[in-house]
Design a protein around this motif. Structure first.
Motif, PDB file in Angstrom:
ATOM      1  N   ARG A 118       0.865  -1.184   0.000  1.00  0.00           N
ATOM      2  CA  ARG A 118       0.000   0.000   0.000  1.00  0.00           C
ATOM      3  C   ARG A 118       0.900   1.231   0.000  1.00  0.00           C
ATOM      4  O   ARG A 118       2.059   1.172  -0.398  1.00  0.00           O
ATOM      5  CB  ARG A 118      -0.936  -0.035   1.216  1.00  0.00           C
ATOM      6  N   ASP A 119       0.417   2.372   0.446  1.00  0.00           N
ATOM      7  CA  ASP A 119       1.253   3.570   0.525  1.00  0.00           C
ATOM      8  C   ASP A 119       0.742   4.473   1.638  1.00  0.00           C
ATOM      9  O   ASP A 119      -0.289   4.207   2.261  1.00  0.00           O
ATOM     10  CB  ASP A 119       1.288   4.319  -0.817  1.00  0.00           C
ATOM     11  N   ARG A 120       1.490   5.537   1.898  1.00  0.00           N
ATOM     12  CA  ARG A 120       1.186   6.393   3.037  1.00  0.00           C
ATOM     13  C   ARG A 120      -0.136   7.127   2.901  1.00  0.00           C
ATOM     14  O   ARG A 120      -0.698   7.593   3.914  1.00  0.00           O
ATOM     15  CB  ARG A 120       2.327   7.392   3.264  1.00  0.00           C
ATOM     16  N   GLU A 121      -0.663   7.247   1.690  1.00  0.00           N
ATOM     17  CA  GLU A 121      -1.955   7.918   1.512  1.00  0.00           C
ATOM     18  C   GLU A 121      -3.056   7.171   2.258  1.00  0.00           C
ATOM     19  O   GLU A 121      -4.073   7.774   2.628  1.00  0.00           O
ATOM     20  CB  GLU A 121      -2.302   8.019   0.030  1.00  0.00           C
ATOM     21  N   ARG A 122      -2.872   5.868   2.489  1.00  0.00           N
ATOM     22  CA  ARG A 122      -3.885   5.080   3.202  1.00  0.00           C
ATOM     23  C   ARG A 122      -3.880   5.375   4.697  1.00  0.00           C
ATOM     24  O   ARG A 122      -4.723   4.860   5.433  1.00  0.00           O
ATOM     25  CB  ARG A 122      -3.644   3.583   2.990  1.00  0.00           C
ATOM     26  N   MET A 123      -2.942   6.174   5.178  1.00  0.00           N
ATOM     27  CA  MET A 123      -2.867   6.529   6.596  1.00  0.00           C
ATOM     28  C   MET A 123      -3.228   7.991   6.836  1.00  0.00           C
ATOM     29  O   MET A 123      -3.100   8.496   7.956  1.00  0.00           O
ATOM     30  CB  MET A 123      -1.458   6.243   7.139  1.00  0.00           C
ATOM     31  N   PHE A 130      -9.499  -0.499   8.997  1.00  0.00           N
ATOM     32  CA  PHE A 130      -8.321   0.027   9.686  1.00  0.00           C
ATOM     33  C   PHE A 130      -7.482   0.939   8.796  1.00  0.00           C
ATOM     34  O   PHE A 130      -6.485   1.493   9.247  1.00  0.00           O
ATOM     35  CB  PHE A 130      -7.480  -1.129  10.227  1.00  0.00           C
ATOM     36  N   GLU A 131      -7.866   1.081   7.539  1.00  0.00           N
ATOM     37  CA  GLU A 131      -7.252   2.075   6.652  1.00  0.00           C
ATOM     38  C   GLU A 131      -8.132   3.320   6.628  1.00  0.00           C
ATOM     39  O   GLU A 131      -9.350   3.230   6.755  1.00  0.00           O
ATOM     40  CB  GLU A 131      -7.148   1.548   5.219  1.00  0.00           C
ATOM     41  N   SER A 132      -7.499   4.471   6.423  1.00  0.00           N
ATOM     42  CA  SER A 132      -8.289   5.710   6.318  1.00  0.00           C
ATOM     43  C   SER A 132      -7.543   6.719   5.437  1.00  0.00           C
ATOM     44  O   SER A 132      -6.592   7.333   5.891  1.00  0.00           O
ATOM     45  CB  SER A 132      -8.533   6.298   7.706  1.00  0.00           C
ATOM     46  N   PRO A 133      -8.002   6.851   4.196  1.00  0.00           N
ATOM     47  CA  PRO A 133      -9.124   6.152   3.569  1.00  0.00           C
ATOM     48  C   PRO A 133      -8.689   4.802   2.993  1.00  0.00           C
ATOM     49  O   PRO A 133      -7.517   4.598   2.712  1.00  0.00           O
ATOM     50  CB  PRO A 133      -9.513   7.107   2.443  1.00  0.00           C
TER      51      PRO A 133
END
Length: 207
Positions: free
Chosen positions: A25-30, A165-168
């Motif tokens: 994934r990547d940091r955008e998911r946090m 648990f991801e946002s978004p």
């Protein structure tokens, strides 16, 4: 490495929360979690892991990369947090960094026993949030990690799937792991619980 830094004006100097994303994934998911923490006055760094490949998560090196970023940003007190494989990397960092206040793990997935090995030697708090067992969280194998830690606490988010648990989150996670709650209630519960857990570590150290 690439990272995003969230630094509110009211942040306490020297404190840093480091966030690790899930596998491939990547940091955008946090982003949602980082913004939620920053709103409470915490400085947050969300990073992109450099080592993961489809055949190898690079979890140990990812953990040491989190430590390297904390050093580069001059953090004196660190809380490591992450989602899924990112939670495993956060545990590696928290176990090996003498400046760590503790670790907050979101639906942690262990790999090759790394998590259990790190947990057995952990001398700081480990706080785990977890959802329903599924293929995407290796049928909840992170629970064995918390059981191995001397100072662990766990909180179940009832009905939550891995994507909560991801946002978004995005369509990729929904396709593989199923759709999160339509009204966002479980995702909001995760954000609140995670923020409270991380704040408890920083407040406890300050006290």
């Amino acid at each position: 490495m690439d990272y995003s830094l969230y630094r509110p004006a009211s942040a306490r100097s020297g404190d840093l929360v480091l966030l690790g994303h899930g596998f491939m994934r990547d940091r955008e998911r946090m982003t949602g979690l980082a913004e939620s923490l920053a709103e409470t006055g915490l400085t947050v760094a969300a990073l992109d892991f450099c080592n993961a490949r489809p055949w190898d998560g690079g979890h140990v090196q990812n953990g040491f990369d989190m430590m390297a970023l904390a050093d580069a940003l001059g953090a004196r007190r660190r809380v490591y947090a992450g989602f899924s494989a990112g939670a495993l990397a956060a545990l590696v960092a928290g176990r090996n960094d003498p400046r760590a206040l503790g670790v907050v793990a979101l639906d942690l997935v262990d790999a090759d026993g790394v998590g259990r090995l790190m947990a057995r030697g952990m001398d700081r708090p480990l706080i785990g949030l977890f959802g329903e067992p599924s293929a995407c969280n290796a049928r909840g194998n992170g629970l064995a990690v918390y059981a191995a830690a001397p100072d662990a606490s766990v909180q179940r988010i009832a009905g939550a799937n891995h994507c909560d648990f991801e946002s978004p989150t995005d369509w990729v996670c929904r396709l593989v792991c199923g759709s999160p709650s339509a009204d966002g209630a479980r995702r909001d519960a995760v954000l609140r619980a995670t923020t409270e857990a991380i704040r408890s570590l920083t407040a406890g150290a300050a006290g």
